[in-house]
Design an enzyme around this catalytic site. Sequence first.
Site, PDB file in Angstrom:
ATOM      1  CE  LYS A 227       7.045  -2.498  -6.011  1.00  0.00           C
ATOM      2  NZ  LYS A 227       6.668  -3.231  -4.787  1.00  0.00           N
ATOM      3  CB  SER A 299       6.249  -6.720  -6.215  1.00  0.00           C
ATOM      4  OG  SER A 299       5.854  -5.727  -5.291  1.00  0.00           O
ATOM      5  CB  SER A 323       6.399  -6.357  -2.097  1.00  0.00           C
ATOM      6  OG  SER A 323       5.526  -7.282  -2.708  1.00  0.00           O
TER       7      SER A 323
END
Length: 608
Positions: A227, A299, A323
């Site tokens: 990420k 996210s 997330s």
Amino acid sequence: MVTTMRYRGQMSKSRREFLTDTSMGVLGMAAVFQTPQQESANPPPGAPPAFGTSPAVGPEVSPGTFAEAEKLVQVEMTSAERGDAAGNWRNSMAALYERRTGPRKVSLEPGLPPGTRWDPVLPGMKARPERDRFIRSKADPGRLPSKDEDITFASVTQLSRWIEQRKISSERLTHLYLDRLEQFNPKLRCVITLTRELALEQAKRADEEIAAGRYRGPLHGIPWGGKDLLDTAGIPTTYGAETFRNRVPTKDAAVVKRLHDAGAVLVAKLSLGSLALNDIWFGGQTMNPWLLEEGASGSSAGPGAATAAGLVGFSIGSETEGSIISPSMRCGVTGLRPTYGRVPRSGAMTLCWSLDKLGPMTRSVEDAMLVLQTISGPDAGDLASVPSKLDFDAGASVQGLRVGYFPGWMKDNPATDVDRVALEAVKKVGMVPVEAAIPDWPYDSLQLILFAEAAAAFEEITLNHDVDQLKMQVPDAWPNSFRQSRFLSAVDFVQADRLRRKVALEMARVFSEVDLLLVPSLRDEMLIITNFTGHPSLTLRAGFVEVSQARSDWAPDANNPLPRFSPPRRVPHGVTLIGRLFDEGTMGRAGLALERAFGVAVERPPGF
């Protein structure tokens, strides 16, 4: 509910009278306040400093200012009380903003944590487990598939055996994933930076080391994606936000370094919603491989989409409040959110110091455990990270484990038939369902901590208006939340923090009665509770459901309706296990048993 404030009794005295009358009042007060302008320059010896006697600073305020502010913090004052508050505001309170407004401004470095930290292990509690043990499954990975796509969808558990046995080279595997990332990224928008040069260099080194007999372990030679809030030396780390798209760190995050040391191969920096919110970033919206008309959820949108589509061997996501769980649900992958403090966040973007967690997103439960073992352990750069043990045996029995569930939750949305069948599977594998209950408390009020910490983490770009550059400027996006949070009450923050401890005590009671919890993954109360208490979670695919409308993380917008489908579309659906603090091993063992019982983990999204 409206809370009425009244100032009576002792507080009606002057601050100096109050301090003089209070034996503890003078302790620690010396040198805190400037010499009062309204009194003699030479006060009598022994006169203590007093609140409300500093030079007047800051903007003028009126009783009307407080009348309007009362609406924000839900308190009530009388006209006289508003007059008192306005009359000495510039002497008593305005100076408290000097750190930010000057003249003696003090900048707070992005990596500087607060003076206090959340410890999920409450006083008197003993963190489990007591031993460090990791036993992989002994299953034969089978023959190497003849089709490239079958190789790329294989689990890390299989890939690692093939690499160790030299049935496939890391270089070949890395080329396969790099090619797929380039081929499918236009559909998914899950890649922010492709790290081709670094990946091929790491893969070549891995093959050389393995050929020389220096095998580092299960992740050696395995391509992965991170990420894009994990710092990577010399490679952009953008947070998915316009403001930071040219940011290039000089050091690797602790987790990145550990994966490098394990011989893993970084092939891509994967997308996240801007500043870790939902699934829209400066390159667009990351899409769900199973349903390209909807976002991947956030996210950790990029890790979810890339892992589900077979573009990486595994990925690293992060969770502050949902997330990892939400994109794992939407994209049909396994997401492991570790206990708060197990995995260090040094070199990762800070959203909330007391909530942020990093964890693996994979295609199987054992894969997640393999990655967790590699990235666990304290790091000096993260004050919340602590030593911990991991006791996991892939072959151990789950017979008799007590799995708590909330009967009402299994009947109501967001629970589905998949969730209810999962509860039946608990019995079939030999675990014991146990009814559980928690008080009906206002768990949403804990969000005040999240909003305040997030606004503090991004104070600078809020006040200088760089946050205005973010693509999403809707009411439920960060820019508006950061601005609103400037008006939250500090007193309410403290009270929310106290409620947090009360909730943690309640969860300790629940886990004295059960070994695990099985919950609908997106049940709001449990998302909030367990993120704030720090309990670990494991989300895994349990079946499939049909949806007649695309799903979204964003508040409904009448001007932009979501696509509808007729006939409905078939998409994966997962359930979530919640484990005791630092007891990811038991959670993983139960997850393995359920994964085998469900029998749906290997199905792939069509078109990939």
